[in-house]
Scaffold this motif. Structure first.
Motif, PDB file in Angstrom:
ATOM      1  N   ALA B 536     -28.058 -41.592  21.200  1.00  0.00           N
ATOM      2  CA  ALA B 536     -29.380 -41.907  20.097  1.00  0.00           C
ATOM      3  C   ALA B 536     -29.055 -42.739  18.670  1.00  0.00           C
ATOM      4  CB  ALA B 536     -29.859 -40.636  19.572  1.00  0.00           C
ATOM      5  N   ALA B 539     -28.127 -46.276  19.762  1.00  0.00           N
ATOM      6  CA  ALA B 539     -29.416 -47.036  20.106  1.00  0.00           C
ATOM      7  C   ALA B 539     -30.146 -47.473  18.854  1.00  0.00           C
ATOM      8  CB  ALA B 539     -30.204 -46.273  20.693  1.00  0.00           C
ATOM      9  N   SER B 586     -33.290 -48.472  20.963  1.00  0.00           N
ATOM     10  CA  SER B 586     -33.409 -49.718  21.661  1.00  0.00           C
ATOM     11  C   SER B 586     -34.117 -49.262  23.185  1.00  0.00           C
ATOM     12  CB  SER B 586     -32.132 -50.164  22.266  1.00  0.00           C
ATOM     13  OG  SER B 586     -31.522 -49.320  22.839  1.00  0.00           O
TER      14      SER B 586
END
Ligand SMILES: Nc1ncnc2c1ncn2[C@@H]1O[C@H](COP(=O)(O)OP(=O)(O)O)[C@@H](O)[C@H]1O
Lengths: 124, 649
Positions: B536, B539, B586
């Motif tokens: 996470a 991202a 993302s």
């Protein structure tokens, strides 16, 4: 001295019956037996026990869920809970000093003397 | 004029036969006689009066013309030799003079000095008139004098010899001929010249021409021109054939050379284009060729290597001597070798793993000239391989654990079931004995007391067996314990806290208190949460927010793993503890979402991910008989959802 109120929630009807007789036989306790986990919270609120003996594995509602409900309710959150279970090993209970996940634990089968000892240890 | 002979008109004769007629006839005197030989008329040049009278007796005239009508003869007179021409006169109607003549016409010229001089000039020689026959000089003498001499007889009217004429011509041409004949050398030279001219002509046609063709074809490098010449049997034919075959061979050779060059260029290109380092060493191991790629691999450029380094110069010190020895043994055996792994030192000191293949180069006699081969830089590959190996062993281990876990899980489930079903009645029996002991207390030592003790002992024995069964089922995964999920989440978070602070990641926890216990391996679940939390954070390279939720829920949706199938982990309506970890980074495309839990699936560059994180994560969750899945929207974020079984099953 007032009798201590004990609520036992377990779907084994025979077990609750005999435990109730045994505890009340000591003259120290007033015992209520409930065989449905889902009714646990309501009965607790009504009976206002000093301690709840809670079976973990019940068909309609898991003991941990009942405990969660009791803990989540203002009225009941401070009532001590002692778990009763058939699936942990004696040794485990001993290793954890009778406490698992923050709760006191009793492994079935349990004799009356041991049961009273644990109740007395946890009751306020 | 014939009429004159009948009229005898002297006046006409005087008018028509004047001195002009003498010129016309080129003569000095003219006499006209009648048939009766009477002199009718005469005319003469001045100074020739003595010739008024015909120099022969008149009576002779008839005889002169007796046989012939036209006469030409000489007469010697007192003044000199006279050349006489005469004819009979006939009418114009008889040009052939067949009729009887009417008279006689005679003319004469004196061969005096003047006339002879004229003649000499005319013939270009000297003339001598003599009444005796003169001797003609010998040819040798004539030749010497460059002269031609000949004589003629000058006849009188009866055919008698009147005089001899000698003509001597001095000839220039004769002089030339004489010279010619005399100077054979000159003739020989002329002949020689002629021969030379002839030879030249011959050469021009039969030698120069082929030579020109040959030189042309050589100059233009075109054997086509030799086609005609080739058919000849002469030496030129041989030469032409030779040249054609030379051209042919040369063409083949040129083609070969061109092809070789092409191949070489191709080789060069390939050598330069490939990532492989192409090299050649001599029999001592000294580099004689190195493709430029070497600079990328080892940091040295070819100039620093060719003729300066031996192959073992690059080997790391720990293996240098042993590998050098091995390699030189291979050299002695002249054997090719393949994919030989060797560690080398880069110019910058880094260790570069090369995979080397080579073949020996031998001369005609089979002597070793050197080796030729290629090196591949497998440093990255080796690293990846090592990582892969490790990942593989990890995976194997996990798998092993998983299989074990599955087996034990089954045994455990059985044990739990047995425990539940046996211990509950045992509990009732034990409590029942307790009840009876109280209600009807048996006398000590009585049979009843003995039986009660027997019952209690049997309960304990049965419980012991159940405990042994549970012990066995949990032997391997003794780490599976009843755990509180929130405390595992908390400890996981603690492990990544520092890093998240650095990466500007805020974590919001929305965890429910008093969640049912889960039977879990704390360390393994920590590993799961850390994996998901790190993904996470990755991202959101610029930082951001992560929300962690935990709650319990009755499962309603049908999902893979939740349903009514035998093998499903959860039943609909079953209660479970759920952990959600949500980021706003993302996101994952729909296509990739299906693959993120596959082993080795990664979108991260080498070094930052090997794509095993989520695969291991899923294995751990499955080991817990739980479920994991992700929901994501590209560009918005990702939510990873973990469903865990509530304990005691
Ligand atoms: N929270 C996330 N947000 C976006 N993509 C993710 C997230 N978690 C995982 N992924 C995708 O899934 C892939 C696999 O992840 P993982 O198995 O952990 O391997 P790794 O992190 O080594 O790439 C990642 O490369 C990434 O593309």
């Amino acid at each position: 001295m007032d009798k201590k109120k004990i609520l036992i929630i377990d779907d084994e009807v025979d077990f609750t019956k005999v435990v109730k007789l045994n505890l009340e036989g000591t003259g120290k306790y007033e015992v209520r037996a409930e065989n449905k986990g889902s009714l646990g919270l309501a009965v607790t609120k009504e009976f206002k026990p000093d301690l709840v003996l809670l079976d973990i594995l019940m068909l309609d509602m898991e003991g941990s869920e009942v405990a969660y409900q009791l803990r989540s309710d203002e009225e009941t959150k401070n009532i001590p809970i002692v778990f009763l279970t058939a699936v942990i090993r004696k040794k485990e209970a001993e290793e954890n000093k009778g406490v698992i996940g923050g709760y006191p634990f009793i492994a079935k089968p349990v004799g009356i003397d041991e049961l009273i000892e644990v109740i007395e240890r946890n009751i306020h | 004029m014939a009429r004159f002979f009948t009229t005898k008109d002297t006046e006409w004769a005087k008018v028509n036969m004047d001195a002009n007629v003498l010129d016309t006839y080129k003569t000095d005197v003219i006499w006209l006689f009648g048939l009766d030989l009477s002199p009718l008329y005469s005319i003469n040049r001045d100074g020739f009066d003595s010739l008024k009278e015909f120099p022969l007796p008149r009576a002779n005239i008839k005889d002169i013309f007796k046989e012939e009508r036209l006469r030409h003869f000489f007469v010697n007179t007192k003044i000199g030799l006279l050349e006489v021409r005469g004819a009979t006169v006939h009418p114009g109607s008889d040009p052939e003079r067949k009729t009887l003549p009417r008279g006689y016409f005679l003319t004469a010229r004196l061969w005096g000095k003047e006339y002879v001089a004229d003649l000499e000039e005319l013939i270009g020689g000297s003339i001598q008139i003599s009444n005796t026959k003169l001797a003609i000089p010998s040819p040798e003498a004539l030749l010497k004098a460059n002269s031609i001499v000949f004589s003629r007889q000058l006849s009188g009217w009866k055919g008698n010899v009147e005089d001899y004429i000698y003509i001597n011509i001095l000839s220039e041409q004769l002089q030339g001929y004489k010279l010619l004949s005399r100077n054979a050398v000159v003739i020989f030279i002329i002949f020689l010249i002629a021969v030379i001219i002839f030879i030249t002509l011959f050469i021009t046609t039969s030698v120069n021409l082929p030579l020109a063709i040959i030189s042309q074809s050589l100059k233009k490098e075109n054997p086509e021109k030799l086609r005609g010449l080739e058919k000849e049997t002469s030496e030129f034919g041989d030469i032409a054939r030779l040249i054609t075959s030379f051209f042919w061979q040369r063409q083949v050779l040129l083609k070969e050379v061109a092809e070789r060059k092409k191949a070489e260029a191709r080789f060069q290109q390939v050598a330069e284009a490939t990532e492989e380092w192409i090299w050649e060493v001599n029999k001592d191991g000294l580099y004689t060729y190195s493709s430029p790629v070497v600079e990328k691999i080892l940091g040295y450029n070819p100039e620093e290597i060719i003729g300066k380094k031996y192959f073992y110069d690059f080997l790391t010190p720990d293996v240098k001597e042993s590998l050098k020895k091995n390699a030189l043994e291979v050299f002695t055996a002249k054997k090719p070798f393949r994919n030989f792994l060797n560690p080398n030192l880069h110019k910058n000191g880094n260790i570069i793993f090369l995979e080397t293949s080579g073949s020996p180069m031998l001369d005609k006699e089979g002597n070793l000239l050197g080796y030729r081969g290629a090196d591949t830089d497998i440093t990255e590959r080796k690293k990846a391989e090592d990582e892969l190996k490790k990942a593989y062993t990890d995976l194997k281990e996990t798998q092993g654990q998983l299989i074990q876990a599955e087996k034990l899980n089954a045994v455990g489930q059985l044990a739990s079931g047995v425990a539940h079903e046996v211990r509950n009645p045992l509990g009732i029996i034990l409590q029942g004995i307790n009840y009876l002991e109280k209600k009807i207390p048996p006398d000590k030592g009585s049979e009843t007391a003995e039986i009660m003790a027997m019952l209690k002992g049997s309960v304990q024995r049965a419980d012991k067996i159940i405990n042994a069964l549970l012990d066995f089922s949990r032997a391997a995964n003794s780490d599976l314990k009843l755990e509180d999920i929130n405390s595992i989440l908390e400890s996981s978070l603690n492990l990544v806290k520092a890093r998240f602070k650095f990466d500007n990641i805020d974590v919001v926890t929305e965890t429910k208190e008093g969640l049912p216990m889960v039977l879990a391996d704390k360390n393994k679940l920590e590993q799961v949460f850390i994996n998901v939390l790190l993904n996470a954070a990755q991202a959101m390279p610029g930082g951001g927010k992560i929300i962690i939720r935990s709650y319990a829920k009755e499962l309603k949706e049908t999902k893979d793993g939740i349903g009514k199938r035998e093998e499903d982990h959860f039943r609909i309506g079953e209660k479970a503890v759920i952990v959600e970890i949500e980021d706003f980074g993302s996101g994952i495309s729909e296509e990739n979402l299906k693959k993120i839990f596959d082993p080795f699936f990664t979108t991260k560059g080498p070094g930052s991910g090997v794509g095993l994180g989520l695969s291991v994560t899923r294995n751990i969750i499955h080991m817990h008989r739980g479920l994991i899945y992700a929901e994501s929207q590209l560009g918005k974020g990702t939510k990873v959802i973990i469903i865990l079984k509530i304990s005691a099953r």
